[in-house]
Design a protein around this motif. Structure first.
Motif, PDB file in Angstrom:
ATOM      1  N   LEU A 172     -37.107   0.465  14.308  1.00 11.87           N
ATOM      2  CA  LEU A 172     -36.099   1.483  14.577  1.00 11.87           C
ATOM      3  C   LEU A 172     -34.913   1.352  13.627  1.00 11.87           C
ATOM      4  O   LEU A 172     -34.322   2.353  13.201  1.00 11.87           O
ATOM      5  CB  LEU A 172     -35.614   1.376  16.022  1.00 11.87           C
ATOM      6  N   THR A 282     -28.334   1.515   9.475  1.00 11.72           N
ATOM      7  CA  THR A 282     -29.231   1.975  10.543  1.00 11.72           C
ATOM      8  C   THR A 282     -29.244   0.972  11.679  1.00 11.72           C
ATOM      9  O   THR A 282     -29.251  -0.244  11.460  1.00 11.72           O
ATOM     10  CB  THR A 282     -30.665   2.155   9.994  1.00 11.72           C
ATOM     11  N   GLY A 284     -31.091  -0.096  15.497  1.00 10.23           N
ATOM     12  CA  GLY A 284     -32.206   0.042  16.426  1.00 10.23           C
ATOM     13  C   GLY A 284     -31.823  -0.551  17.775  1.00 10.23           C
ATOM     14  O   GLY A 284     -31.322  -1.676  17.832  1.00 10.23           O
ATOM     15  N   LYS A 319     -27.293   5.858  11.266  1.00 10.51           N
ATOM     16  CA  LYS A 319     -28.394   6.406  12.050  1.00 10.51           C
ATOM     17  C   LYS A 319     -28.747   5.416  13.155  1.00 10.51           C
ATOM     18  O   LYS A 319     -28.570   4.206  12.993  1.00 10.51           O
ATOM     19  CB  LYS A 319     -29.621   6.655  11.171  1.00 10.51           C
ATOM     20  N   GLY A 321     -31.825   4.552  16.224  1.00 11.63           N
ATOM     21  CA  GLY A 321     -33.108   4.796  16.882  1.00 11.63           C
ATOM     22  C   GLY A 321     -33.152   3.949  18.137  1.00 11.63           C
ATOM     23  O   GLY A 321     -32.588   2.862  18.176  1.00 11.63           O
ATOM     24  N   ASN A 322     -33.785   4.476  19.181  1.00 15.89           N
ATOM     25  CA  ASN A 322     -33.768   3.709  20.416  1.00 15.89           C
ATOM     26  C   ASN A 322     -34.957   4.054  21.287  1.00 15.89           C
ATOM     27  O   ASN A 322     -35.674   5.022  21.034  1.00 15.89           O
ATOM     28  CB  ASN A 322     -32.460   3.941  21.167  1.00 15.89           C
TER      29      ASN A 322
END
Length: 383
Positions: A172, A282, A284, A319, A321-322
């Motif tokens: 992620l 990024t 995650g 960014k 993600g998860n």
């Protein structure tokens, strides 16, 4: 059969419950030999979820197949299997895309996707901290292990959840060779994220926590330990990255994050990551967050909301993600690393207990007692 049953906050007991059994033609019945206490079990153990009393806990499971349903084609009696915590059908739209954590058929709750063993709000399924476990859609959900499973079962059982989840955190976060990575949380998943980052040739792996035994585990694999009880972890990350911030960040704590003084802040690690990760970096997130938490000391998070530093997140062009890990997307390749002697994720294990000793294990692990980094339970032995 014996099983670990939840009877209320911080009350788990070894009890005799009805044997797990084949209920549908596609089921596989597994005699559990190795099962872990997971950090996410503690949300239920502490009464911070709506996990029903009388249910069996346990979603990190490994054992020997003792019976298969008449529609099972691939898995055989006698196979040693590791079972992803995701219960997935293999044929819905999400499963066909590899999104097995969000199966559309295995959770009967309307409007919900995704199911798991012994976990709140993820279907009615009992867990595997027991002598037997029913595995739905066994051909799809059982990862058959090689012939070294008996001597490496403490490694292979990590494929049920924590190593794929740690790997997922780095996916992620889009970790690539040469990246600097900061990981918030040195519990088992955070340690597995650090482990995964080293496999991906990260140039620098920093792990933030305050428990000395967990930070020492991180240092064993070459990570840099950051003790947030001494000074600001953000300042320490910035100093280690020449003021730029880490290329990538991983959140492996979740909604019960505490400051060094013991006060709970569900937004703490997320906002520290925004500050710790560079412009255009990024993040995650695999730490558990929930739609509502009536027991939270934070008024916003009682409704599942957090005060997120979105302005700085946007300004830095980051960014994020998860979400839960799709274990089957990773477990075969990670199994090969174990089989070929390239990986030994059991390095996180601190205690191996019989099933009868599980209540003590929960108590020590929940208190974060020194040295209790990962607890493995053995309801039985491989034949």
């Amino acid at each position: 059969m014996k099983a670990i049953v939840y009877n209320g906050p911080r009350q788990v007991n070894v009890e005799e419950v009805p044997d797990a059994r084949i209920e549908r033609p596609t089921d596989v019945l597994v005699r559990i030999t190795t099962t872990n206490i997971c950090g996410s079990d503690l949300h239920m153990y502490e009464g911070r979820t709506d996990f029903e009393t009388g249910r069996v806990l346990g979603h990190e499971n490994l054992g020997e197949v003792v019976e298969v349903g008449p529609a099972v084609d691939r898995v055989r009696v006698g196979d040693v299997v590791c079972i992803p915590f995701n219960i997935s059908c293999g044929f819905c739209a999400n499963c066909e895309k590899g999104l097995t954590a969000y199966c559309l058929t295995t959770n009967p709750e309307p409007g919900m996707a995704g199911a798991a063993y012994g976990f709140a709000d993820m279907g009615p399924y009992n867990g595997g901290q027991a002598e037997l476990l029913r595995v739905p859609y066994g051909d799809f959900n059982c990862l058959v292990l090689p012939d070294d499973a008996k001597e490496k079962q403490n490694d292979y059982v990590m494929l049920a959840d924590i190593w794929p989840t740690g790997w997922h955190a780095t996916q992620l976060a889009q970790v690539e060779a040469g990246d600097s990575v900061v990981i918030y949380g040195a519990g088992p998943v955070g340690l597995m994220a650090a482990y995964s980052a080293t496999f991906k040739s990260a140039s620098k792996v920093m792990v933030v926590d305050r428990h000395p035994d967990r930070l020492a585990k991180a240092e064993e694999i070459g990570a840099i330990a950051i003790d947030d009880s001494r000074t600001s972890p953000v300042d320490q990350v910035m100093e280690l990255t020449d003021g730029l911030g880490a290329d990538r960040g991983c959140e492996c704590v979740g909604y019960q994050a505490h400051d060094p003084q013991g006060h709970e802040h569900p937004n703490m690690t997320l906002n520290n990551l925004v500050k710790s990760v560079k412009f255009t970096g990024t993040i995650g997130v695999v730490g558990v967050f929930v739609p509502s938490d009536p027991g939270s000391p934070d008024d916003l998070f009682k409704q599942g909301e957090i005060a997120f530093d979105y302005g700085m997140f946007w300004f830095k062009g980051q960014k994020i993600g998860n979400g839960q890990c799709n274990v089957k997307h990773y477990n075969r390749q990670l199994r090969t690393l174990i089989h070929e002697g390239k990986a030994r994720p059991s390095w996180v294990v601190s205690h191996e207990l019989n099933l009868d000793d599980a209540p003590d294990g929960y108590e020590h692990f929940d208190r974060r007692d020194l040295g209790w980094t990962k607890v493995v339970l053995h309801p039985g032995e491989l034949s």
